[in-house]
Enzyme design. Sequence first.
Site, PDB file in Angstrom:
ATOM      1  CG  HIS A 240      -0.232   0.345   2.505  1.00  0.00           C
ATOM      2  ND1 HIS A 240       0.495  -0.591   3.181  1.00  0.00           N
ATOM      3  CD2 HIS A 240      -0.123   1.487   3.205  1.00  0.00           C
ATOM      4  CE1 HIS A 240       1.013  -0.035   4.257  1.00  0.00           C
ATOM      5  NE2 HIS A 240       0.667   1.224   4.301  1.00  0.00           N
TER       6      HIS A 240
HETATM    7  C1  UD1 Z   1      -1.922   5.365   6.225  1.00  0.00           C
HETATM    8  C2  UD1 Z   1      -0.583   5.753   6.868  1.00  0.00           C
HETATM    9  C3  UD1 Z   1       0.417   4.628   6.689  1.00  0.00           C
HETATM   10  C4  UD1 Z   1      -0.142   3.310   7.185  1.00  0.00           C
HETATM   11  C5  UD1 Z   1      -1.461   3.034   6.491  1.00  0.00           C
HETATM   12  C6  UD1 Z   1      -2.068   1.761   6.962  1.00  0.00           C
HETATM   13  C7  UD1 Z   1       0.007   8.141   6.811  1.00  0.00           C
HETATM   14  C8  UD1 Z   1       0.892   9.146   6.192  1.00  0.00           C
HETATM   15  N1  UD1 Z   1       0.002   6.927   6.237  1.00  0.00           N
HETATM   16  O1  UD1 Z   1      -1.708   5.288   4.834  1.00  0.00           O
HETATM   17  O2  UD1 Z   1       1.574   4.931   7.427  1.00  0.00           O
HETATM   18  O3  UD1 Z   1       0.774   2.273   6.916  1.00  0.00           O
HETATM   19  O4  UD1 Z   1      -2.349   4.122   6.757  1.00  0.00           O
HETATM   20  O5  UD1 Z   1      -3.170   1.414   6.209  1.00  0.00           O
HETATM   21  O6  UD1 Z   1      -0.657   8.438   7.780  1.00  0.00           O
HETATM   22  N2  UD1 Z   1      -9.258   4.914   2.210  1.00  0.00           N
HETATM   23  C9  UD1 Z   1     -10.473   4.274   2.233  1.00  0.00           C
HETATM   24  N3  UD1 Z   1     -10.991   3.927   3.443  1.00  0.00           N
HETATM   25  C10 UD1 Z   1     -10.382   4.205   4.600  1.00  0.00           C
HETATM   26  C11 UD1 Z   1      -9.130   4.880   4.558  1.00  0.00           C
HETATM   27  C12 UD1 Z   1      -8.576   5.207   3.358  1.00  0.00           C
HETATM   28  O7  UD1 Z   1     -11.060   4.002   1.209  1.00  0.00           O
HETATM   29  O8  UD1 Z   1     -10.906   3.867   5.664  1.00  0.00           O
HETATM   30  C13 UD1 Z   1      -8.643   5.271   0.922  1.00  0.00           C
HETATM   31  C14 UD1 Z   1      -8.857   6.702   0.540  1.00  0.00           C
HETATM   32  O9  UD1 Z   1      -9.126   6.745  -0.799  1.00  0.00           O
HETATM   33  C15 UD1 Z   1      -7.523   7.360   0.805  1.00  0.00           C
HETATM   34  C16 UD1 Z   1      -6.531   6.239   0.626  1.00  0.00           C
HETATM   35  O10 UD1 Z   1      -7.241   5.039   0.992  1.00  0.00           O
HETATM   36  O11 UD1 Z   1      -7.301   8.425  -0.047  1.00  0.00           O
HETATM   37  C17 UD1 Z   1      -5.303   6.373   1.456  1.00  0.00           C
HETATM   38  O12 UD1 Z   1      -5.627   6.567   2.840  1.00  0.00           O
HETATM   39  P1  UD1 Z   1      -4.705   7.494   3.784  1.00  0.00           P
HETATM   40  O13 UD1 Z   1      -5.248   7.504   5.153  1.00  0.00           O
HETATM   41  O14 UD1 Z   1      -4.470   8.783   3.126  1.00  0.00           O
HETATM   42  O15 UD1 Z   1      -3.308   6.802   3.783  1.00  0.00           O
HETATM   43  P2  UD1 Z   1      -2.917   5.267   3.809  1.00  0.00           P
HETATM   44  O16 UD1 Z   1      -2.347   4.907   2.499  1.00  0.00           O
HETATM   45  O17 UD1 Z   1      -4.043   4.441   4.331  1.00  0.00           O
END
Ligand code: UD1
Length: 424
Positions: A240
């Site tokens: 991811h």
């Molecule tokens: C975040 C953390 C990362 C951790 C990861 C675990 C930061 C900088 N990164 O990254 O260190 O390893 O979480 O998963 O804080 N989304 C959903 N549902 C959710 C959450 C996210 O669909 O419940 C999607 C959204 O489109 C979002 C994308 O996933 O834009 C990324 O989510 P985000 O929280 O920005 O960062 P992660 O890649 O999850």
Amino acid sequence: MKMLIVAGARPNFMKVAPILSAIKAHNSGIPKASRGSEPDGSRNTVHAMLVHTGQHYSELMSDAFFDDLQLSKPDVSLGVGSGTHAVQTAEVMKRFEEVLLREHPDVVVVVGDVNSTLACALVTAKISLSAQGDRPLLAHVEAGLRSFDRTMPEEVNRILTDQLSDLLFVTEESGVLNLRREGIPNEKVHFVGNTMIDSLLAFKERAESSTILSDLGLPNANGAGPSGTGIASYAVLTLHRPANVDHQVAFKEILEGLGELAQKCLVLFPAHPRTQKRICELGLEHYFVRGRDGIGAKHRGGETPRSGILLLEPLRYLDFLCLMKNARLVLTDSGGIQEETTCLGIPCVTVRENTERPVTLTSGTNFLGGVNRDGIRRAIGKQLGRQSAIHTPDLWDGKSAPRILAAICREHEKRNLICSSACN
Ligand code: UD1
């Protein structure tokens, strides 16, 4: 003592769960008569509030973890959702400041290295809750880890959170050395072990009752591979990191590196929402076998495939634990999974050039495969030939959370003594 404990994203939930249960055990050990009574009882009883920032919000990225880890509903939900780094961090800061001003906690505990961790640390470090400028003690759980790669947003979050914290709880020796090198005074640093492993040890047996293996039509004995292949039934993959999945060239390179393994065995890939989105946007669907509803073979009504990369929805905590425990090999770019496989004795290939968790390489089952196809292929070959053995790192014994709580209580008591002698 009033304590706010912050969790925001999926890997935070298993880190805070043991702290909350240590607090419960601590409070139930205090004689009823002195609970909450002034002046000493109120210091002894820990009034904990769980703050969920909402960085992760989907059922499978958040709610399912609360169920599996038997966490009560958050006391405060900030509901920030997704956004750019700046937007997400700023939203958490704005909303968390209101909570601090309303609740006046004595202590704020942040865990890990996500945007919510840094955002709440920053607010806590600068808040002023009285005319004297009092602010809560700030404790960082999982301090000191360093990849030395500042292109990772998590590395920036770690460095800054550690600089701001009053109490730094470290999971492995390398963390102590890193913090010393960065000039953090020794008395702030506590080597306590790993709360993620507290959760793993607490829930390992319960994971046996997961039905994920039969749901996917897989045998549950480690090593029971399809006849004639000479290798076990399946490997588990998670990816991811933006650097690995946001760009077509990088993502393709990794998938090519996995090709040989996927021809010989089934690679189960519970994909993070970010990764699922990228697979479609980058036109990489042809690398995967996708179950109907993303749930896998049984639900497609067909035979379980014996090979290929099978795309799944993100899994609940206990289901994922069960898959890891029974896997022949785990491939990942996650930090926590490197630690969990070390504890389970399952060979792991980390699809990154570096790790902030070097103890998993020196004492554990982890191996850095890098991000190029040949390196990944070689790493897989090496790890498939590896004998499974468990060498648990120091203090990864399931008792980290009580150590953390004891150190926080001591520090809080010290602060109160200084404060009352200053007032007298
Ligand atoms: C975040 C953390 C990362 C951790 C990861 C675990 C930061 C900088 N990164 O990254 O260190 O390893 O979480 O998963 O804080 N989304 C959903 N549902 C959710 C959450 C996210 O669909 O419940 C999607 C959204 O489109 C979002 C994308 O996933 O834009 C990324 O989510 P985000 O929280 O920005 O960062 P992660 O890649 O999850």
